[in-house]
Design an enzyme around this catalytic site. Structure first.
Site, PDB file in Angstrom:
ATOM      1  N   GLY A  14     -22.487  22.054 -20.228  1.00  0.00           N
ATOM      2  CA  GLY A  14     -23.436  21.465 -19.288  1.00  0.00           C
ATOM      3  C   GLY A  14     -23.016  21.558 -17.829  1.00  0.00           C
ATOM      4  N   TYR A 165     -28.508   3.565 -21.319  1.00  0.00           N
ATOM      5  CA  TYR A 165     -28.202   4.683 -20.404  1.00  0.00           C
ATOM      6  C   TYR A 165     -28.423   4.247 -18.956  1.00  0.00           C
ATOM      7  CZ  TYR A 165     -28.130   9.391 -18.368  1.00  0.00           C
ATOM      8  OH  TYR A 165     -27.816  10.497 -17.603  1.00  0.00           O
TER       9      TYR A 165
HETATM   10  N1  NAP Z   1     -28.710  16.607 -17.655  1.00  0.00           N
HETATM   11  C1  NAP Z   1     -29.402  15.780 -16.884  1.00  0.00           C
HETATM   12  O1  NAP Z   1     -30.646  15.902 -16.721  1.00  0.00           O
HETATM   13  C2  NAP Z   1     -28.707  14.661 -16.167  1.00  0.00           C
HETATM   14  C3  NAP Z   1     -29.472  13.854 -15.296  1.00  0.00           C
HETATM   15  C4  NAP Z   1     -28.828  12.807 -14.629  1.00  0.00           C
HETATM   16  C5  NAP Z   1     -27.474  12.597 -14.803  1.00  0.00           C
HETATM   17  N2  NAP Z   1     -26.759  13.402 -15.656  1.00  0.00           N
HETATM   18  C6  NAP Z   1     -25.339  13.111 -15.816  1.00  0.00           C
HETATM   19  O2  NAP Z   1     -24.586  14.303 -15.660  1.00  0.00           O
HETATM   20  C7  NAP Z   1     -23.367  14.208 -16.403  1.00  0.00           C
HETATM   21  C8  NAP Z   1     -23.158  15.466 -17.213  1.00  0.00           C
HETATM   22  O3  NAP Z   1     -24.183  15.526 -18.196  1.00  0.00           O
HETATM   23  P1  NAP Z   1     -24.707  16.879 -18.863  1.00  0.00           P
HETATM   24  O4  NAP Z   1     -26.180  16.848 -18.722  1.00  0.00           O
HETATM   25  O5  NAP Z   1     -23.930  18.049 -18.413  1.00  0.00           O
HETATM   26  O6  NAP Z   1     -24.376  16.536 -20.415  1.00  0.00           O
HETATM   27  P2  NAP Z   1     -23.687  17.401 -21.589  1.00  0.00           P
HETATM   28  O7  NAP Z   1     -24.085  18.825 -21.483  1.00  0.00           O
HETATM   29  O8  NAP Z   1     -23.996  16.665 -22.841  1.00  0.00           O
HETATM   30  O9  NAP Z   1     -22.139  17.275 -21.237  1.00  0.00           O
HETATM   31  C9  NAP Z   1     -21.485  16.045 -21.358  1.00  0.00           C
HETATM   32  C10 NAP Z   1     -19.990  16.260 -21.380  1.00  0.00           C
HETATM   33  O10 NAP Z   1     -19.365  14.975 -21.576  1.00  0.00           O
HETATM   34  C11 NAP Z   1     -18.411  15.104 -22.620  1.00  0.00           C
HETATM   35  N3  NAP Z   1     -18.145  13.850 -23.326  1.00  0.00           N
HETATM   36  C12 NAP Z   1     -18.983  13.162 -24.130  1.00  0.00           C
HETATM   37  N4  NAP Z   1     -18.357  12.102 -24.669  1.00  0.00           N
HETATM   38  C13 NAP Z   1     -17.080  12.117 -24.179  1.00  0.00           C
HETATM   39  C14 NAP Z   1     -15.943  11.309 -24.380  1.00  0.00           C
HETATM   40  N5  NAP Z   1     -15.954  10.275 -25.227  1.00  0.00           N
HETATM   41  N6  NAP Z   1     -14.806  11.622 -23.719  1.00  0.00           N
HETATM   42  C15 NAP Z   1     -14.749  12.692 -22.888  1.00  0.00           C
HETATM   43  N7  NAP Z   1     -15.790  13.513 -22.683  1.00  0.00           N
HETATM   44  C16 NAP Z   1     -16.947  13.232 -23.324  1.00  0.00           C
HETATM   45  C17 NAP Z   1     -19.023  16.131 -23.556  1.00  0.00           C
HETATM   46  O11 NAP Z   1     -18.042  16.641 -24.445  1.00  0.00           O
HETATM   47  P3  NAP Z   1     -18.487  17.194 -25.913  1.00  0.00           P
HETATM   48  O12 NAP Z   1     -19.207  18.498 -25.668  1.00  0.00           O
HETATM   49  O13 NAP Z   1     -17.216  17.330 -26.634  1.00  0.00           O
HETATM   50  O14 NAP Z   1     -19.397  16.168 -26.512  1.00  0.00           O
HETATM   51  C18 NAP Z   1     -19.516  17.133 -22.542  1.00  0.00           C
HETATM   52  O15 NAP Z   1     -18.457  17.943 -22.111  1.00  0.00           O
HETATM   53  C19 NAP Z   1     -23.488  12.929 -17.242  1.00  0.00           C
HETATM   54  O16 NAP Z   1     -22.760  11.909 -16.618  1.00  0.00           O
HETATM   55  C20 NAP Z   1     -24.973  12.618 -17.204  1.00  0.00           C
HETATM   56  O17 NAP Z   1     -25.243  11.236 -17.336  1.00  0.00           O
HETATM   57  C21 NAP Z   1     -27.342  14.414 -16.334  1.00  0.00           C
END
Ligand code: NAP
Length: 277
Positions: A14, A165
């Site tokens: 991501g 969330y």
């Molecule tokens: N995507 C959106 O639209 C969006 C919008 C607003 C904010 N955000 C924020 O952006 C950030 C990144 O999100 P993303 O969209 O890139 O999500 P993602 O693709 O699901 O990536 C999340 C990452 O967090 C890791 N993770 C999950 N549980 C963990 C734990 N217990 N310890 C350490 N690492 C852990 C995951 O590892 P694994 O792969 O091993 O599970 C993955 O590397 C988050 O904080 C999210 O809230 C995202």
């Protein structure tokens, strides 16, 4: 970013993975803090092929659902990282079913907020010694729909994924702002950023049809790194602190996010929950 060390959580997929790539391409050493070493190493191999030999990538184990794992990661970082110029608290989850962390906290509160709270505090001395340095918190514009319910952190209330969330993402900004107040004069900044609505694995537990729709409607991950990269690296923001960006536009967060009384209460409660001195 030549000569700079960045610690980035959730670097294997991501927004975190793409941010790692962009930082490495700019010459940074990126410590990829991942909960699963095999997934982390697979991502590293893939990224190395795309960095044109720039930067340095290293995978380390960090499970934010375990305060002991956070402590072990921080101990190792203190022992063998000579500096930390940027900490990016990126990792996050959006589970559809109720669950708890190893320490008994509601999972989204624990992984999205409390683990990063402890990690940041444990790395503060190293960040201060490396000043000017930056702390970046990934939050969401959905924080505006959230509120902090201090009686729900251990999963005491009926679970609703979106409520948990939104609360955790509000906690990210409340923490970022409180930290900025406490870090005044240290040369360490603390800011939060909403990356945009980005198609990533964060929807992994959603029904297939919802994932499909989000895949069509949300933006590509390349867009999602623009805000985090700006806040982590832009020279014009070297002293900016206690601020919030929606993608690359600075905004005011919700009133609750800005309230110093809420910031102090969450800080004090978090210190107790983590067993920090
Ligand atoms: N995507 C959106 O639209 C969006 C919008 C607003 C904010 N955000 C924020 O952006 C950030 C990144 O999100 P993303 O969209 O890139 O999500 P993602 O693709 O699901 O990536 C999340 C990452 O967090 C890791 N993770 C999950 N549980 C963990 C734990 N217990 N310890 C350490 N690492 C852990 C995951 O590892 P694994 O792969 O091993 O599970 C993955 O590397 C988050 O904080 C999210 O809230 C995202």
């Amino acid at each position: 970013m030549d000569g700079k060390t960045v610690v980035l959580t959730g670097a294997n997929t991501g927004i975190g993975k793409q941010t790692t790539l962009e930082l490495a391409k700019r010459g940074a050493r990126v410590v990829m803090a991942c909960r699963d070493l095999a997934r982390g190493e697979a991502a590293r191999e893939e990224l190395l092929a795309a960095t044109d030999g720039r930067g340095e990538l290293e995978v380390r184990e960090l499970d934010l659902a375990s305060l002991a794992s956070v402590r072990a990661f921080a101990d190792k970082a203190h022992a063998d990282l000579s500096r930390i110029d940027v900490l990016i608290n990126n990792a996050g989850i959006f589970p559809q079913k109720a669950s708890k962390t190893i320490d008994g906290f509601e999972s989204q509160f624990g992984v999205n907020y409390l683990g990063p709270f402890l990690l940041t505090n444990l790395l503060l001395e190293k960040l201060k010694a490396s000043a000017p340095s930056r702390i970046v918190h990934l939050t969401s514009m959905l924080h505006t729909k959230g509120t902090l319910d201090f009686d729900s952190f251990r999963g005491e209330k009926p679970y609703k994924a979106s409520v948990a969330y939104n609360q955790s993402k509000l906690a990210n900004i409340v923490f970022s702002n409180e930290l900025a107040r406490r870090l005044e004069g240290t040369g360490v900044t603390s800011n939060s950023v909403h990356p945009g609505a980005i198609s990533t694995d964060i929807t992994r537990e959603m029904p297939w049809i919802a994932r499909k729709l989000i895949g069509l409607m949300f933006k590509d991950v390349a867009h999602g790194v623009k805000g985090p990269l700006l806040v982590a690296t832009d020279p014009s923001l070297a002293t900016a602190s206690g601020r919030y960006w929606k993608e690359t536009t600075e905004m005011a967060p919700s009133d609750e996010a800005l309230d110093p009384a809420v910031g102090k209460r969450l800080w004090d409660e978090s210190v107790r929950m983590c067993g920090l001195a």
